[in-house]
Design an enzyme around this catalytic site. Structure first.
Site, PDB file in Angstrom:
ATOM      1  N   ARG A  55      41.479  37.990  64.975  1.00 12.87           N
ATOM      2  CA  ARG A  55      41.131  39.031  64.003  1.00 12.87           C
ATOM      3  C   ARG A  55      39.652  39.365  63.965  1.00 12.87           C
ATOM      4  O   ARG A  55      39.303  40.552  63.936  1.00 12.87           O
ATOM      5  CB  ARG A  55      41.546  38.651  62.606  1.00 12.87           C
ATOM      6  CG  ARG A  55      42.133  38.124  61.866  1.00 12.87           C
ATOM      7  CD  ARG A  55      42.755  37.039  61.176  1.00 12.87           C
ATOM      8  NE  ARG A  55      43.146  36.028  62.114  1.00 12.87           N
ATOM      9  CZ  ARG A  55      44.374  35.774  62.422  1.00 12.87           C
ATOM     10  NH1 ARG A  55      45.339  36.387  61.825  1.00 12.87           N
ATOM     11  NH2 ARG A  55      44.643  34.861  63.316  1.00 12.87           N
ATOM     12  N   THR A  56      38.799  38.363  63.946  1.00 11.75           N
ATOM     13  CA  THR A  56      37.379  38.654  63.717  1.00 11.75           C
ATOM     14  C   THR A  56      36.790  39.505  64.854  1.00 11.75           C
ATOM     15  O   THR A  56      36.098  40.482  64.629  1.00 11.75           O
ATOM     16  CB  THR A  56      36.592  37.338  63.541  1.00 11.75           C
ATOM     17  OG1 THR A  56      37.243  36.576  62.526  1.00 11.75           O
ATOM     18  CG2 THR A  56      35.163  37.593  63.134  1.00 11.75           C
ATOM     19  N   LYS A  83      29.583  28.412  83.783  1.00 10.38           N
ATOM     20  CA  LYS A  83      28.876  27.940  84.988  1.00 10.38           C
ATOM     21  C   LYS A  83      27.687  27.066  84.609  1.00 10.38           C
ATOM     22  O   LYS A  83      26.808  26.794  85.420  1.00 10.38           O
ATOM     23  CB  LYS A  83      28.373  29.135  85.799  1.00 10.38           C
ATOM     24  CG  LYS A  83      29.466  30.040  86.340  1.00 10.38           C
ATOM     25  CD  LYS A  83      28.822  31.141  87.176  1.00 10.38           C
ATOM     26  CE  LYS A  83      29.854  32.157  87.636  1.00 10.38           C
ATOM     27  NZ  LYS A  83      29.211  33.336  88.237  1.00 10.38           N
ATOM     28  N   ARG A 105      29.951  34.249  67.553  1.00  9.39           N
ATOM     29  CA  ARG A 105      30.700  33.102  67.016  1.00  9.39           C
ATOM     30  C   ARG A 105      30.416  31.902  67.908  1.00  9.39           C
ATOM     31  O   ARG A 105      30.460  32.014  69.134  1.00  9.39           O
ATOM     32  CB  ARG A 105      32.198  33.402  66.994  1.00  9.39           C
ATOM     33  CG  ARG A 105      33.032  32.172  66.694  1.00  9.39           C
ATOM     34  CD  ARG A 105      34.472  32.488  66.434  1.00  9.39           C
ATOM     35  NE  ARG A 105      34.648  33.065  65.112  1.00  9.39           N
ATOM     36  CZ  ARG A 105      35.833  33.235  64.527  1.00  9.39           C
ATOM     37  NH1 ARG A 105      36.936  32.884  65.144  1.00  9.39           N
ATOM     38  NH2 ARG A 105      35.927  33.757  63.321  1.00  9.39           N
ATOM     39  N   HIS A 133      30.733  31.831  57.467  1.00 14.75           N
ATOM     40  CA  HIS A 133      31.492  32.940  58.061  1.00 14.75           C
ATOM     41  C   HIS A 133      31.333  34.094  57.052  1.00 14.75           C
ATOM     42  O   HIS A 133      32.255  34.414  56.303  1.00 14.75           O
ATOM     43  CB  HIS A 133      32.953  32.507  58.213  1.00 14.75           C
ATOM     44  CG  HIS A 133      33.811  33.427  59.013  1.00 14.75           C
ATOM     45  ND1 HIS A 133      33.400  34.680  59.415  1.00 14.75           N
ATOM     46  CD2 HIS A 133      35.078  33.279  59.491  1.00 14.75           C
ATOM     47  CE1 HIS A 133      34.382  35.247  60.109  1.00 14.75           C
ATOM     48  NE2 HIS A 133      35.402  34.420  60.167  1.00 14.75           N
TER      49      HIS A 133
HETATM   50  C1  NCD Z   1      38.753  31.443  60.314  1.00 18.44           C
HETATM   51  C2  NCD Z   1      37.635  30.954  61.196  1.00 18.44           C
HETATM   52  O1  NCD Z   1      37.628  31.172  62.409  1.00 18.44           O
HETATM   53  O2  NCD Z   1      36.753  30.341  60.643  1.00 18.44           O
HETATM   54  N1  NCD Z   1      39.490  32.490  60.835  1.00 18.44           N
HETATM   55  C3  NCD Z   1      39.019  33.771  60.800  1.00 18.44           C
HETATM   56  O3  NCD Z   1      37.921  34.059  61.185  1.00 18.44           O
HETATM   57  N2  NCD Z   1      39.823  34.710  60.291  1.00 18.44           N
HETATM   58  C4  NCD Z   1      39.596  30.337  59.796  1.00 18.44           C
HETATM   59  C5  NCD Z   1      40.316  29.463  60.770  1.00 18.44           C
HETATM   60  O4  NCD Z   1      40.137  29.526  61.976  1.00 18.44           O
HETATM   61  O5  NCD Z   1      41.104  28.641  60.282  1.00 18.44           O
END
Ligand code: NCD
Length: 302
Positions: A55-56, A83, A105, A133
């Protein structure tokens, strides 16, 4: 936000309100798509994901495209990270190509903060280890405010693997700035006592029924096995003690909202009938992710 968005902790209440108001203006009418604008025409945004994401990453990409920006997504497995290239070298390589912003991320807490000290390109933190986050907490707040008028005086129960959750940390920062009553709940190994020091008035409990009683909002969290380096809680027992089931909802306020950042594990932290119930706003959260990220990217780049 001159230098990106690294966490909710750094944002004032007014900055949060401004982003949430702007996000509201990007919400599509029922049955329509997000508005297609050219606010970021000619800008390039790089999505750099060193951890898995559905999703993100998609949400940031759609948000940027809806504002007219060019985007490209890079994942660790498909890049020179596999690498042996260092994080700093990867980032310097990308920055040499002059993107306007980097959405990142990473599994290491603090990775985007570390890099932002060396780079002039703004970085948006899309999740760093167990730390923050920020856009998740913003979209969660937008989702609550779509249904409730205000955050003040609500009771929010955050339940599950709090210890490893950047979602919980960003939400604690955000909700506590608005005077929300926050109850954190999970098995003792996933609920370290130090969490109680994150904000004044936080309550910690190992009893899910106690956490849910009179709650306006229940935020469920995934058990983040990929971040657990020690055996914490037998898998079979988890759902029995900490899985959200229909019978729990009657303890909460009558129109309680059930949230989950996803990905959900049905039958592990949440039952299917709760995930698919009228109380669940899990897909509203996903939809609001795009509107909130549009607001964040626009604010950063215009
Ligand atoms: C979360 C994350 O990656 O921190 N998910 C997200 O971004 N929607 C929560 C998770 O991975 O459990």
């Amino acid at each position: 936000m001159a230098k990106g968005l690294l966490g909710i902790e750094d944002l004032s209440r007014t900055e949060i309100e401004t982003i949430l108001d702007r996000a509201k203006s990007f919400q599509p009418a029922a049955g329509e798509s997000f508005p297609r604008l050219d606010r970021l025409r000619g800008r390039t945004i790089v999505n750099l994901f060193f951890e898995n994401s559905t999703r993100t990453r998609t949400s940031f990409e759609i948000a940027a495209k809806r504002l007219g920006a060019d985007t490209l997504s890079i994942t660790a497995s498909g890049s020179s990270v596999s690498k042996g290239e260092s994080l700093v070298d990867t980032l310097n390589t990308l920055v040499a190509m002059r993107p306007d912003a980097i959405v990142m991320r990473h599994s290491a807490s603090g990775a985007p903060h570390f890099l932002s000290r060396y780079l002039t390109t703004p970085i948006v933190n899309a999740g760093d280890g167990t730390h923050e986050h920020p856009t998740q907490a913003l979209l969660d707040a937008r989702t609550i405010l779509d249904i409730r008028d205000r955050l003040e005086n609500l009771k929010v129960a955050i339940i599950g693997d709090i210890a490893h959750s950047r979602v919980a940390r960003s939400n604690i920062h955000l909700l506590s700035k608005f005077g929300v009553e926050i109850v954190l709940c999970g098995p003792a190994p996933l609920l370290p006592k130090q969490l109680g020091e994150m904000a004044p008035g936080l309550t910690l409990t190992n009893d899910i029924r106690h956490a849910i009683r009179d709650a306006d909002v229940i935020m469920m969290l995934r058990v983040q096995l990929e971040r657990q380096h020690e055996s914490t809680f037998p898998a079979g027992d988890y759902f029995k003690f900490y899985g959200l089931r229909l019978e729990h909802l009657s303890l909460a306020k009558p129109n309680v909202l059930v949230m989950h950042p996803g990905p959900i594990n049905r039958g592990r932290e949440i039952s299917s009938d709760v995930a698919d119930s009228q109380s669940s706003v899990i897909l509203n959260q996903v939809e609001n992710g795009v509107a909130v990220r549009m607001a964040v990217l626009e604010r950063l780049l215009t």
